[in-house]
Design a protein around this motif. Structure first.
Motif, PDB file in Angstrom:
ATOM      1  N   GLY A   1      60.699 -20.587   1.595  1.00 56.19           N
ATOM      2  CA  GLY A   1      61.695 -21.083   0.909  1.00 56.19           C
ATOM      3  C   GLY A   1      62.934 -20.225   0.523  1.00 56.19           C
ATOM      4  O   GLY A   1      63.175 -20.340  -0.710  1.00 56.19           O
ATOM      5  N   LEU A   2      63.687 -19.684   1.488  1.00 59.10           N
ATOM      6  CA  LEU A   2      64.817 -18.868   1.222  1.00 59.10           C
ATOM      7  C   LEU A   2      66.032 -19.604   0.671  1.00 59.10           C
ATOM      8  O   LEU A   2      66.817 -19.237   0.183  1.00 59.10           O
ATOM      9  CB  LEU A   2      65.297 -18.141   2.297  1.00 59.10           C
ATOM     10  N   ASN A   3      65.825 -21.119   1.049  1.00 57.84           N
ATOM     11  CA  ASN A   3      67.005 -21.984   0.625  1.00 57.84           C
ATOM     12  C   ASN A   3      66.709 -22.828  -0.756  1.00 57.84           C
ATOM     13  O   ASN A   3      67.488 -23.764  -1.098  1.00 57.84           O
ATOM     14  CB  ASN A   3      67.322 -23.109   1.785  1.00 57.84           C
ATOM     15  N   GLU A   4      65.605 -22.365  -1.348  1.00 52.84           N
ATOM     16  CA  GLU A   4      65.152 -23.173  -2.586  1.00 52.84           C
ATOM     17  C   GLU A   4      65.790 -22.502  -3.461  1.00 52.84           C
ATOM     18  O   GLU A   4      66.367 -21.276  -3.660  1.00 52.84           O
ATOM     19  CB  GLU A   4      63.716 -23.223  -2.663  1.00 52.84           C
ATOM     20  N   GLN A   5      65.559 -23.264  -4.705  1.00 50.11           N
ATOM     21  CA  GLN A   5      66.233 -22.833  -6.097  1.00 50.11           C
ATOM     22  C   GLN A   5      65.766 -21.687  -6.692  1.00 50.11           C
ATOM     23  O   GLN A   5      66.084 -20.731  -7.133  1.00 50.11           O
ATOM     24  CB  GLN A   5      66.437 -23.950  -7.188  1.00 50.11           C
TER      25      GLN A   5
ATOM     26  N   TYR B   1      64.640 -18.922  -4.878  1.00 45.83           N
ATOM     27  CA  TYR B   1      64.861 -17.648  -4.274  1.00 45.83           C
ATOM     28  C   TYR B   1      66.333 -17.448  -4.984  1.00 45.83           C
ATOM     29  O   TYR B   1      66.841 -16.376  -4.819  1.00 45.83           O
ATOM     30  CB  TYR B   1      65.069 -18.196  -2.854  1.00 45.83           C
ATOM     31  N   ARG B   2      67.165 -18.427  -5.095  1.00 46.86           N
ATOM     32  CA  ARG B   2      68.532 -18.365  -5.807  1.00 46.86           C
ATOM     33  C   ARG B   2      68.516 -17.832  -7.060  1.00 46.86           C
ATOM     34  O   ARG B   2      69.325 -16.845  -7.752  1.00 46.86           O
ATOM     35  CB  ARG B   2      69.308 -19.567  -5.703  1.00 46.86           C
TER      36      ARG B   2
ATOM     37  N   GLN C   1      67.877 -14.200  -6.614  1.00 46.42           N
ATOM     38  CA  GLN C   1      68.726 -13.228  -6.578  1.00 46.42           C
ATOM     39  C   GLN C   1      69.546 -13.343  -7.547  1.00 46.42           C
ATOM     40  O   GLN C   1      70.351 -12.085  -8.089  1.00 46.42           O
ATOM     41  CB  GLN C   1      69.503 -14.026  -5.250  1.00 46.42           C
TER      42      GLN C   1
ATOM     43  N   ASP D   1      65.427  -8.110  -0.499  1.00 47.54           N
ATOM     44  CA  ASP D   1      65.943  -9.614  -0.254  1.00 47.54           C
ATOM     45  C   ASP D   1      64.837 -10.401   0.612  1.00 47.54           C
ATOM     46  O   ASP D   1      64.899 -11.835   0.604  1.00 47.54           O
ATOM     47  CB  ASP D   1      67.221  -9.575   0.684  1.00 47.54           C
ATOM     48  N   HIS D   2      63.927  -9.736   1.141  1.00 48.35           N
ATOM     49  CA  HIS D   2      62.654 -10.745   1.764  1.00 48.35           C
ATOM     50  C   HIS D   2      61.264  -9.978   0.973  1.00 48.35           C
ATOM     51  O   HIS D   2      60.292 -10.221   1.770  1.00 48.35           O
ATOM     52  CB  HIS D   2      62.509 -10.162   3.213  1.00 48.35           C
TER      53      HIS D   2
ATOM     54  N   TRP E   1      57.990 -20.560  -7.156  1.00 46.73           N
ATOM     55  CA  TRP E   1      58.317 -20.292  -6.063  1.00 46.73           C
ATOM     56  C   TRP E   1      57.773 -18.865  -5.520  1.00 46.73           C
ATOM     57  O   TRP E   1      57.483 -18.852  -4.436  1.00 46.73           O
ATOM     58  CB  TRP E   1      59.995 -20.059  -5.847  1.00 46.73           C
TER      59      TRP E   1
END
Length: 262
Positions: A184-188, A190-191, A194, A204-205, A255
């Motif tokens: 789920g790198l595109n999920e909320q 992950y944001r 960051q 980052d991973h 997440w």
């Protein structure tokens, strides 16, 4: 005793009986005081024998140590900041004792001298503290109590030291499980990860940079455990690092729980 007569008037006497009387006295081992001249003083006679046996054992043990090469770990690396030194297992309880505020720092003499000294002195003085002639543990509360309390304390402190060492090992930077990828790198979540600078320490991973790897964290920690670490920190991570809202924290935790090892 009974007898029987035959034609020749011969008698057969029975001098025994296989029956056991119900009122016979119970047998107890005799007390040492009933054998004058056959006992010995604890000090120095008995202790001298114990010291002789200990000396023989020590010589044999040292012979094995010198003849067998000990299994050593990796070479010492002063640049390796992830190394977690711990003493051998038989000193773990003393090592754990020094982690408590009341037995370390300005009170370190309590954890290094006072408490260990009291414990070992009590064990040495047991023969003089409890001079009862009883041999059953329940009849010797002083000796039995000191031994039980000492064993419980040593076992509890050893277990606590090992448990905390395992938790610290999970926080070592760069350690990560195999065959694990970030989900789920595109999920909320992950944001939010960051946004709150988690990426600076965990990568980052989630591979771990200045902090431990979070790969497979969903296999190792529960929702409550992750929440507690975020709020209170663990290892090198201080408390209060997360600056988002409670709702964002819950999204981040959910997440992170998805990151499981295959």
């Amino acid at each position: 005793m009974a007898h029987h007569s035959d034609g020749n008037d011969k008698q057969v006497h029975y001098v025994g009986d296989s029956r056991v009387r119900a009122d016979r006295k119970k047998l107890y081992p005799k007390d040492y005081a009933e054998f004058p001249g056959k006992t010995e003083a604890f000090f120095p006679d008995f202790l001298l024998k114990e010291w002789m046996v200990a000396a023989v054992f020590l010589v044999g043990f040292m012979t094995l140590v010198m003849s067998e090469e000990p299994p050593l770990g990796e070479l010492a690396d002063p640049t390796n900041t992830s190394f977690l030194p711990v003493p051998d297992w038989y000193f773990l309880f003393l090592y754990q004792l020094l982690k408590y505020k009341w037995a370390s720092g300005p009170f370190v003499v309590i954890g290094t001298v006072l408490l260990p000294g009291i414990a070992f002195l009590a064990l040495m003085l047991v023969p003089w503290l409890d001079r009862s002639k009883e041999r059953r543990p329940l009849k010797r509360p002083m000796a039995t109590g000191i031994m039980i309390v000492t064993l419980i304390a040593i076992c509890a402190l050893t277990w606590a030291a090992e448990y905390q060492h395992e938790l610290q090992s999970e926080s070592v930077p760069g350690r990560k499980p195999n065959d694990t990828t970030v989900i789920g790198l595109n999920e909320q979540g992950y944001r939010i990860y960051q946004k709150n600078a988690c990426i600076k320490c965990h990568g980052d991973h989630l591979q771990g940079l200045n902090g431990p790897s979070l790969l497979g964290v969903g296999n190792r920690l529960t929702h409550d455990q992750i929440n507690h670490i975020i709020d209170h920190g663990r290892g090198a991570m201080p408390a209060g690092m997360f600056q988002g809202s409670p709702a964002e924290k819950q999204v981040l935790i959910n997440w992170l729980l998805q990151q499981k090892q295959k």
